[in-house]
Design a protein around this motif. Sequence first.
Motif, PDB file in Angstrom:
ATOM      1  N   ASP A 146       1.843  12.544  -9.291  1.00 11.26           N
ATOM      2  CA  ASP A 146       0.277  13.723  -8.658  1.00 11.26           C
ATOM      3  C   ASP A 146       1.204  14.959  -8.467  1.00 11.26           C
ATOM      4  O   ASP A 146       1.061  16.059  -9.169  1.00 11.26           O
ATOM      5  CB  ASP A 146      -0.691  13.499  -7.794  1.00 11.26           C
ATOM      6  CG  ASP A 146      -1.296  14.400  -7.119  1.00 11.26           C
ATOM      7  OD1 ASP A 146      -1.930  15.161  -7.889  1.00 11.26           O
ATOM      8  OD2 ASP A 146      -1.016  15.033  -6.123  1.00 11.26           O
TER       9      ASP A 146
ATOM     10  N   ARG B  76       0.530  -1.393  -0.209  1.00 14.78           N
ATOM     11  CA  ARG B  76       0.393   0.269  -0.005  1.00 14.78           C
ATOM     12  C   ARG B  76       0.402   1.004   0.240  1.00 14.78           C
ATOM     13  O   ARG B  76       0.526   2.317  -0.493  1.00 14.78           O
ATOM     14  CB  ARG B  76      -0.466   0.623   1.301  1.00 14.78           C
ATOM     15  CG  ARG B  76      -1.817   1.098   0.953  1.00 14.78           C
ATOM     16  CD  ARG B  76      -3.137   1.152   2.163  1.00 14.78           C
ATOM     17  NE  ARG B  76      -2.321   1.588   3.462  1.00 14.78           N
ATOM     18  CZ  ARG B  76      -2.593   0.579   4.402  1.00 14.78           C
ATOM     19  NH1 ARG B  76      -2.939  -0.340   4.472  1.00 14.78           N
ATOM     20  NH2 ARG B  76      -2.275   0.916   6.332  1.00 14.78           N
ATOM     21  N   ALA B  77       1.878   1.398   0.764  1.00  9.44           N
ATOM     22  CA  ALA B  77       2.891   2.395   0.827  1.00  9.44           C
ATOM     23  C   ALA B  77       3.556   2.140  -0.004  1.00  9.44           C
ATOM     24  O   ALA B  77       3.534   4.097  -1.184  1.00  9.44           O
ATOM     25  CB  ALA B  77       4.070   2.037   1.786  1.00  9.44           C
TER      26      ALA B  77
ATOM     27  N   ARG C  15       1.681   6.897  -7.090  1.00 12.79           N
ATOM     28  CA  ARG C  15       0.490   8.166  -7.331  1.00 12.79           C
ATOM     29  C   ARG C  15       1.199   9.449  -6.660  1.00 12.79           C
ATOM     30  O   ARG C  15       0.455  10.013  -7.461  1.00 12.79           O
ATOM     31  CB  ARG C  15      -1.027   7.109  -6.552  1.00 12.79           C
ATOM     32  CG  ARG C  15      -1.765   6.232  -7.130  1.00 12.79           C
ATOM     33  CD  ARG C  15      -3.356   6.331  -6.934  1.00 12.79           C
ATOM     34  NE  ARG C  15      -3.503   5.102  -6.987  1.00 12.79           N
ATOM     35  CZ  ARG C  15      -3.872   4.910  -5.372  1.00 12.79           C
ATOM     36  NH1 ARG C  15      -4.228   6.692  -4.851  1.00 12.79           N
ATOM     37  NH2 ARG C  15      -3.792   4.427  -4.542  1.00 12.79           N
ATOM     38  N   GLY C  16       1.283   8.917  -5.280  1.00 11.04           N
ATOM     39  CA  GLY C  16       2.102  10.819  -4.905  1.00 11.04           C
ATOM     40  C   GLY C  16       2.685  11.104  -5.382  1.00 11.04           C
ATOM     41  O   GLY C  16       2.708  12.826  -5.996  1.00 11.04           O
TER      42      GLY C  16
ATOM     43  N   GLU D  57       2.188   1.875  -3.306  1.00 10.66           N
ATOM     44  CA  GLU D  57       1.050   1.627  -4.328  1.00 10.66           C
ATOM     45  C   GLU D  57       1.169   3.732  -4.119  1.00 10.66           C
ATOM     46  O   GLU D  57       0.552   4.805  -4.967  1.00 10.66           O
ATOM     47  CB  GLU D  57      -0.425   1.570  -4.160  1.00 10.66           C
ATOM     48  CG  GLU D  57      -0.988   1.638  -5.480  1.00 10.66           C
ATOM     49  CD  GLU D  57      -2.228   1.591  -4.971  1.00 10.66           C
ATOM     50  OE1 GLU D  57      -2.383   0.384  -3.798  1.00 10.66           O
ATOM     51  OE2 GLU D  57      -3.629   1.508  -5.881  1.00 10.66           O
ATOM     52  N   LYS D  58       0.611   4.249  -2.569  1.00  8.86           N
ATOM     53  CA  LYS D  58       0.570   5.767  -2.351  1.00  8.86           C
ATOM     54  C   LYS D  58       1.768   6.616  -2.894  1.00  8.86           C
ATOM     55  O   LYS D  58       1.739   7.179  -3.486  1.00  8.86           O
ATOM     56  CB  LYS D  58       0.506   5.796  -0.835  1.00  8.86           C
ATOM     57  CG  LYS D  58      -1.173   5.876  -0.263  1.00  8.86           C
ATOM     58  CD  LYS D  58      -1.084   6.002   0.882  1.00  8.86           C
ATOM     59  CE  LYS D  58      -1.321   7.859   1.543  1.00  8.86           C
ATOM     60  NZ  LYS D  58      -1.366   8.232   2.692  1.00  8.86           N
TER      61      LYS D  58
ATOM     62  N   ASP E 277       0.602   5.027   6.425  1.00  9.49           N
ATOM     63  CA  ASP E 277       0.068   6.409   5.516  1.00  9.49           C
ATOM     64  C   ASP E 277       0.839   7.577   6.162  1.00  9.49           C
ATOM     65  O   ASP E 277       1.244   7.737   5.755  1.00  9.49           O
ATOM     66  CB  ASP E 277      -1.163   5.639   6.500  1.00  9.49           C
ATOM     67  CG  ASP E 277      -1.690   4.762   5.546  1.00  9.49           C
ATOM     68  OD1 ASP E 277      -1.386   4.525   4.429  1.00  9.49           O
ATOM     69  OD2 ASP E 277      -3.710   4.813   5.839  1.00  9.49           O
TER      70      ASP E 277
ATOM     71  N   LEU F 297       5.450  12.888   1.239  1.00  6.60           N
ATOM     72  CA  LEU F 297       4.857  12.643  -0.002  1.00  6.60           C
ATOM     73  C   LEU F 297       4.834  14.671  -0.026  1.00  6.60           C
ATOM     74  O   LEU F 297       5.479  15.189  -0.352  1.00  6.60           O
ATOM     75  CB  LEU F 297       3.592  12.320  -0.122  1.00  6.60           C
ATOM     76  CG  LEU F 297       3.380  11.232  -0.917  1.00  6.60           C
ATOM     77  CD1 LEU F 297       2.346  10.972  -0.667  1.00  6.60           C
ATOM     78  CD2 LEU F 297       4.135  11.465  -2.505  1.00  6.60           C
TER      79      LEU F 297
ATOM     80  N   VAL G 110       4.155   7.819   5.053  1.00  7.46           N
ATOM     81  CA  VAL G 110       4.027   8.611   3.452  1.00  7.46           C
ATOM     82  C   VAL G 110       4.163   9.703   3.197  1.00  7.46           C
ATOM     83  O   VAL G 110       4.464  10.238   2.558  1.00  7.46           O
ATOM     84  CB  VAL G 110       3.280   6.582   2.387  1.00  7.46           C
ATOM     85  CG1 VAL G 110       2.826   7.408   1.135  1.00  7.46           C
ATOM     86  CG2 VAL G 110       3.713   5.392   2.327  1.00  7.46           C
ATOM     87  N   ASN G 111       2.737  10.136   3.923  1.00  9.16           N
ATOM     88  CA  ASN G 111       1.906  11.445   3.750  1.00  9.16           C
ATOM     89  C   ASN G 111       3.363  12.365   4.016  1.00  9.16           C
ATOM     90  O   ASN G 111       3.314  13.290   3.891  1.00  9.16           O
ATOM     91  CB  ASN G 111       0.816  11.337   5.057  1.00  9.16           C
ATOM     92  CG  ASN G 111      -0.199  11.137   4.484  1.00  9.16           C
ATOM     93  OD1 ASN G 111      -0.344  10.243   2.714  1.00  9.16           O
ATOM     94  ND2 ASN G 111      -1.109  10.242   5.601  1.00  9.16           N
TER      95      ASN G 111
END
Length: 421
Positions: free
Chosen positions: A330, A319-320, A326-327, A322-323, A401, A408, A404-405
């Motif tokens: 973006d 999940r990390a 995508r991040g 993938e995030k 999460d 990002l 990762v935040n």
Amino acid sequence: MLWDRARAIFPGGVNSPARALRHLQSPLIAERGEGAYLYTDRGKLVDFCMGFGPLILGHRPKPVLDAVKAWLERGWLYAMLTEPEVELGETIIRHVPSVKKIRFVSTGTEATMNAVRLARGYTKRDVIIKFEGNFHGSHDYVLVKAGSGAATWGIPTSAGIPADVAKLTVVVPYNDVEAFRKAIREVGDRLAAVIVEPVAGNYGLIIPDIDFLKTLREETERVGALLIFDEVITGFRLGLSGAQGRFGVIPDITTLGKIIGGGFPIGAFGGRQEVMDLVAPSGPVYNAGTFNAHPVSMVAGLATLRELERGYPYEVADRAAEKMARGLEDLAGRYGFDVVVKRISSMFQLYFKRGDVKTPQDVRESNEKLYLKLHEIALSHGVYLTPSQYEVNFTSSMHTDEVVNEALQALELAFRKLKLV
Ligand code: PMP
């Protein structure tokens, strides 16, 4: 200064080229690691290098720490059989479809060196095919048009390899079925083995077409050669059964390393019983090592695989990644950069280019300078991306999460600065 002392005694100041960080003034100095973070001379960093792959549970995971500490009390080298090596061997055999018997060595380099020797011993042939940009460690059979640090430093084919050895290694573009078929026709019945990274993780990240892997399987079988999957990175990273389980293509010999040692030195090669029975002392293909199946690596690896069997590390790490993928797409879009981001399981890499990345040539067409600039700026904001365009980023079960935040947000600042460069 430590760096001056290091430069005085080590070639290039380091003990492995990928640590030298060509684009920075000096390499990083590590002090300690904890979870998803590294503490270094540049401060606390979110780590996406993760020891170049072994640390799928993050730095210093408690189950591994406890297992190693407990074992150290018993001493650490006996030159005898131990229980953990049998358990780790059985665990690997239970999960990795092609592996029915296994030999533990100390590094991935030794694993691929012995796998190639075994294939030559089995087939009684000499020539191997490898793929451009794949990296199988630093020995003579495979340091021809190699990836990883060899690509980063512009020395994909090492000096010092006898021409008579290098000419036995035929190099073919990765993920190119037609080029591979042509090579097979040319080499014919001199072919002992094809060695391949089933997902290429040493030239950035290149995800193969399933047809490419299937063709390798069919053609090697047809000409009586062995197929070697080098799963040193992908083994237990793409799930418990590795790339072979994921893609349903089963090689004759598999090489493993990295994750199966839980961050301690490790390598292994395994395969069908009739092939592995050629390995000494049951057969004539020689392999030996003072540190083979080192008990500390065995207990660390076993503790790691036991955690992976619970499933949650893959969920968090995948999940990390993938995030992050995508991040990054973006952020690049928002700041007007053309990028391609590739991701599979808990591996990802970013390329500054248009179009797609399917071959080593595509990687070379990306803007490496921009990648290195981003790396440098991100570092100053507390994020340690993998330090070369020719390596991949890894996430772990500690890349929550929240982590990762945080990464990002730092990368947003980095992209903003990159725009001004
Ligand atoms: N094969 C692959 C696919 C690798 O990525 C590596 C190392 N990055 C190796 C083999 C060599 O392993 P080691 O560094 O343990 O010798």
